[in-house]
Design a protein around this motif. Structure first.
Motif, PDB file in Angstrom:
ATOM      1  N   PRO A  41       0.813  -1.227   0.000  1.00 37.03           N
ATOM      2  CA  PRO A  41       0.000   0.000   0.000  1.00 37.03           C
ATOM      3  C   PRO A  41       0.846   1.277   0.000  1.00 37.03           C
ATOM      4  N   ASP A  42       0.589   2.125  -0.944  1.00 36.69           N
ATOM      5  CA  ASP A  42       1.119   3.491  -1.000  1.00 36.69           C
ATOM      6  C   ASP A  42       2.631   3.656  -0.864  1.00 36.69           C
ATOM      7  N   LEU A  44       6.249   5.107  -1.816  1.00 37.03           N
ATOM      8  CA  LEU A  44       6.750   6.307  -2.481  1.00 37.03           C
ATOM      9  C   LEU A  44       8.047   5.901  -3.160  1.00 37.03           C
ATOM     10  N   SER A  61       8.514   2.741   2.016  1.00 40.62           N
ATOM     11  CA  SER A  61       7.374   1.834   2.087  1.00 40.62           C
ATOM     12  C   SER A  61       6.840   1.780   3.511  1.00 40.62           C
TER      13      SER A  61
END
Length: 174
Positions: A41-42, A44, A61
């Motif tokens: 999830p998400d 960068l 992360s």
């Protein structure tokens, strides 16, 4: 040489894998970790480019801090790599600064050189009350950057996300 830092795109994936294979001298482990972290999830993920060539990469992360009061969402900065021919030119520092500026968590952890990361805002995590997720991480290498939303009660054990364990990317190996 004009280096631009920008978000990683799918078109960069092969170049990023090759970059980490060269930077870490291992064609499998770190590139596989990056591939797995892209699915979390998400994350960068940022690249440094010289023209069209990807010459550096950094990834943040999601991880957790097991604090006494509650779990805290934090991030791991890993990996950070620069092509060998481009090392020593400040590209890693620029990627690191960019990643920290984009992080929206109170803490960012990493394993790395205290001489390098200590000059770039990171501190020994154990000296701030954090416990390492592995006995294989030498205390000076377990580091943390405290960001603006950090509060003093946020101490505890840092917990890596599953891809770090699945790809054996926690701590030193012989």
């Amino acid at each position: 040489m004009t280096i631009e830092i920008r978000p990683e795109t799918p078109a960069d994936h092969d170049s990023v894998g090759d970059l980490h294979a060269q930077a870490f001298g291992d064609p499998v482990r770190v590139p596989a970790l990056v591939t797995a972290l892209r699915e979390t999830p998400d994350p960068l993920s940022f690249v440094a480019v010289d023209g069209e060539r990807v010459v550096g990469h950094v990834m943040l992360s999601a991880c957790r801090l097991d604090a006494q009061e509650r779990l805290v969402d934090v991030m791991s900065l890993s990996p950070l790599g620069v092509l060998p021919a481009y090392q020593g030119q400040g590209i890693g520092t620029r990627l690191l600064e960019h990643a920290l500026a984009e992080a929206t968590v109170p803490l960012v952890f990493l394993e790395g050189s205290p001489a390098y990361y200590g000059k770039r805002g990171f501190q020994r995590a154990d000296e701030l009350g954090f416990r390492s997720p592995s006995l294989r991480i030498p205390p000076p290498a377990f580091q943390v950057a405290t960001l603006s939303s950090y509060e003093p009660w946020m101490t505890g054990t840092f917990v890596y996300s599953e891809p770090f364990w699945a790809h054996d990317c926690v701590g030193l190996r012989q």
